[in-house]
Design an enzyme around this catalytic site. Structure first.
Site, PDB file in Angstrom:
ATOM      1  N   HIS A  54       0.829  -1.207   0.000  1.00 24.37           N
ATOM      2  CA  HIS A  54       0.000   0.000   0.000  1.00 24.37           C
ATOM      3  C   HIS A  54       0.865   1.259   0.000  1.00 24.37           C
ATOM      4  O   HIS A  54       0.440   2.300  -0.493  1.00 24.37           O
ATOM      5  CB  HIS A  54      -0.951  -0.006   1.192  1.00 24.37           C
ATOM      6  CG  HIS A  54      -2.161  -0.862   0.971  1.00 24.37           C
ATOM      7  ND1 HIS A  54      -3.451  -0.372   1.020  1.00 24.37           N
ATOM      8  CD2 HIS A  54      -2.289  -2.180   0.682  1.00 24.37           C
ATOM      9  CE1 HIS A  54      -4.309  -1.353   0.774  1.00 24.37           C
ATOM     10  NE2 HIS A  54      -3.628  -2.461   0.571  1.00 24.37           N
ATOM     11  N   VAL A  58       1.310   3.970  -3.841  1.00 25.37           N
ATOM     12  CA  VAL A  58       0.875   5.373  -3.768  1.00 25.37           C
ATOM     13  C   VAL A  58       2.089   6.232  -3.429  1.00 25.37           C
ATOM     14  O   VAL A  58       2.668   6.083  -2.363  1.00 25.37           O
ATOM     15  CB  VAL A  58      -0.222   5.565  -2.697  1.00 25.37           C
ATOM     16  CG1 VAL A  58      -0.741   7.002  -2.713  1.00 25.37           C
ATOM     17  CG2 VAL A  58      -1.373   4.587  -2.918  1.00 25.37           C
ATOM     18  N   GLU A  73      -2.891   9.378   3.379  1.00 21.53           N
ATOM     19  CA  GLU A  73      -3.182   8.038   2.834  1.00 21.53           C
ATOM     20  C   GLU A  73      -3.736   7.122   3.915  1.00 21.53           C
ATOM     21  O   GLU A  73      -4.678   6.356   3.698  1.00 21.53           O
ATOM     22  CB  GLU A  73      -1.895   7.415   2.264  1.00 21.53           C
ATOM     23  CG  GLU A  73      -1.340   8.107   1.042  1.00 21.53           C
ATOM     24  CD  GLU A  73       0.055   7.591   0.701  1.00 21.53           C
ATOM     25  OE1 GLU A  73       0.320   6.390   0.910  1.00 21.53           O
ATOM     26  OE2 GLU A  73       0.885   8.390   0.220  1.00 21.53           O
ATOM     27  N   ILE A 147      -5.063  -1.738  -5.685  1.00 21.01           N
ATOM     28  CA  ILE A 147      -5.918  -2.794  -6.222  1.00 21.01           C
ATOM     29  C   ILE A 147      -7.076  -3.062  -5.266  1.00 21.01           C
ATOM     30  O   ILE A 147      -6.870  -3.228  -4.064  1.00 21.01           O
ATOM     31  CB  ILE A 147      -5.101  -4.096  -6.400  1.00 21.01           C
ATOM     32  CG1 ILE A 147      -3.905  -3.869  -7.325  1.00 21.01           C
ATOM     33  CG2 ILE A 147      -5.994  -5.222  -6.919  1.00 21.01           C
ATOM     34  CD1 ILE A 147      -4.255  -3.555  -8.742  1.00 21.01           C
ATOM     35  N   HIS A 177      -0.631 -13.180  -0.921  1.00 20.15           N
ATOM     36  CA  HIS A 177      -1.837 -13.662  -0.237  1.00 20.15           C
ATOM     37  C   HIS A 177      -1.654 -15.050   0.367  1.00 20.15           C
ATOM     38  O   HIS A 177      -2.587 -15.598   0.949  1.00 20.15           O
ATOM     39  CB  HIS A 177      -3.025 -13.668  -1.208  1.00 20.15           C
ATOM     40  CG  HIS A 177      -3.511 -12.300  -1.557  1.00 20.15           C
ATOM     41  ND1 HIS A 177      -4.316 -12.034  -2.649  1.00 20.15           N
ATOM     42  CD2 HIS A 177      -3.299 -11.095  -0.960  1.00 20.15           C
ATOM     43  CE1 HIS A 177      -4.572 -10.740  -2.703  1.00 20.15           C
ATOM     44  NE2 HIS A 177      -3.966 -10.149  -1.693  1.00 20.15           N
ATOM     45  N   ASP A 231      -5.103 -17.780   2.926  1.00 19.04           N
ATOM     46  CA  ASP A 231      -4.765 -19.154   2.551  1.00 19.04           C
ATOM     47  C   ASP A 231      -5.305 -20.075   3.650  1.00 19.04           C
ATOM     48  O   ASP A 231      -4.805 -20.058   4.774  1.00 19.04           O
ATOM     49  CB  ASP A 231      -3.241 -19.280   2.428  1.00 19.04           C
ATOM     50  CG  ASP A 231      -2.753 -20.713   2.256  1.00 19.04           C
ATOM     51  OD1 ASP A 231      -3.589 -21.633   2.271  1.00 19.04           O
ATOM     52  OD2 ASP A 231      -1.530 -20.901   2.120  1.00 19.04           O
ATOM     53  N   THR A 234      -2.217 -23.158   4.882  1.00 13.17           N
ATOM     54  CA  THR A 234      -0.963 -22.805   5.568  1.00 13.17           C
ATOM     55  C   THR A 234      -0.874 -21.281   5.697  1.00 13.17           C
ATOM     56  O   THR A 234      -0.010 -20.646   5.088  1.00 13.17           O
ATOM     57  CB  THR A 234       0.264 -23.344   4.794  1.00 13.17           C
ATOM     58  OG1 THR A 234       0.225 -22.837   3.439  1.00 13.17           O
ATOM     59  CG2 THR A 234       0.250 -24.863   4.746  1.00 13.17           C
ATOM     60  N   ASP A 239       4.532 -19.838   1.148  1.00 14.77           N
ATOM     61  CA  ASP A 239       4.782 -20.979   0.268  1.00 14.77           C
ATOM     62  C   ASP A 239       3.944 -20.818  -0.996  1.00 14.77           C
ATOM     63  O   ASP A 239       3.416 -19.737  -1.257  1.00 14.77           O
ATOM     64  CB  ASP A 239       4.453 -22.293   0.990  1.00 14.77           C
ATOM     65  CG  ASP A 239       3.032 -22.313   1.562  1.00 14.77           C
ATOM     66  OD1 ASP A 239       2.187 -21.512   1.113  1.00 14.77           O
ATOM     67  OD2 ASP A 239       2.766 -23.139   2.461  1.00 14.77           O
TER      68      ASP A 239
END
Length: 312
Positions: A54, A58, A73, A147, A177, A231, A234, A239
């Site tokens: 983030h 920007v 921000e 995004i 992610h 996830d 895990t 990973d």
């Protein structure tokens, strides 16, 4: 474990030995702060990585996300769920004791994000330093540059391209992610319960059983503070599990599912799901590009005394 050693000076004007004389223990101090915070709160690495994204998207990687105040921000609703600011502040306090006025908040944030990946099992990356802290932080600049979880591939690709990042970088950096969590509101529009309590799948690109499970974790009227792991298998390990989940339609966000549902990116997802080493190698290169976006040098920025406010 993978590492990369690059040339002494990077294309952004940063260098790999920037603090060798002025503060030789800078990177160790940052890593110790990240390790200490993560040992008591395992969600810290995911938060640091998100905070860095983030920041860089920007105004560039200049710690502008750390500035507090009206219309900064940090005040934008899209950034309200960001965390781990205290880890950066803690590292800064230590560095100001041993190397006052030397290490920028922008470098601390970049190093902390790098360390967050390594501490959770990801590759060890040597990154260049020498970033200066920006003086501009405007909430109005947030939405056009970050995004959203509901974005299509084209929308994401356009923003990445504007930052000098490729479609390959998009798929690779989405692998962030593999750690971290998300608030229910960021994906709850993909399914719903009708007035009779009957489950209704809105987004057919999401596995129905997984969606039903998410509905139980995020029931109607759930607290805004409820979070779900990005996830499911895990969540605390960096990973390639994220890509394996995409293949079985368990990408938490609409923007995740978009990577599998488009021919331009599907094969990269497959490659990463089948080969963690390949994902790690790609991550190293893409992370280096991310960490060099819009960096400030020399008079373009400053070395803040406090990360939450400019020097004056």
């Amino acid at each position: 474990m993978f590492s990369v050693v690059c040339f002494t000076r990077s294309s952004s004007g940063l260098s790999f030995d920037f603090y060798a004389v002025s503060c030789p223990s800078a990177e160790i101090m940052v890593k110790n702060s990240v390790r200490s915070a993560s040992s008591t709160d395992p969600t810290i690495p995911g938060k640091l990585l998100r905070l860095f994204f983030h920041d860089c998207f920007v105004e560039g990687c200049d710690a502008s996300i750390l500035l507090q105040g009206n219309d900064t921000e940090r005040s934008d609703p899209a950034n309200k769920s960001l965390g781990a600011f205290s880890v950066i502040d803690s590292a800064k306090r230590v560095l100001e004791i041993f190397c006052p006025g030397v290490v920028s908040c922008a470098d601390i944030l970049a190093l902390a994000a790098r360390d967050a990946v390594e501490l959770t099992g990801g590759p060890n990356i040597q990154i260049p330093t020498g970033r200066r802290d920006g003086r501009v932080s405007l909430a109005a600049n947030v939405r056009p540059n970050i995004i959203d979880t509901s974005f299509t591939l084209n929308q994401m690709a356009n923003i990445f391209s504007a930052k000098g990042l490729s479609m390959d970088d998009l798929v690779t950096l989405s692998g962030a992610h593999t750690i971290g969590s998300a608030h229910c509101r960021s994906f709850s529009d993909r399914f719903k319960l009708d007035s009779n309590g009957k489950f209704n799948l809105i987004d057919s690109s999401l596995d129905k059983e997984y969606a039903a499970e998410l509905t139980r974790m995020c029931p109607a009227g759930a607290s805004a503070s409820v979070t779900v792991n990005n996830d499911p298998n895990t969540p605390l390990l960096f990973d390639n599990e994220y890509y394996k989940e995409l293949l079985v339609h368990k990408g938490l966000f609409q923007s995740d599912s978009a990577l599998l549902n488009d021919e331009r990116t599907k094969n990269i997802v497959l490659d990463f799901a089948n080969n963690q080493e390949f994902f790690f190698e790609s991550w190293i290169q893409s992370f280096l590009k991310l960490s060099s976006i819009g960096v400030k040098r020399n008079d373009e920025g400053e070395i803040r005394q406090l990360c939450s406010m400019t020097n004056g």
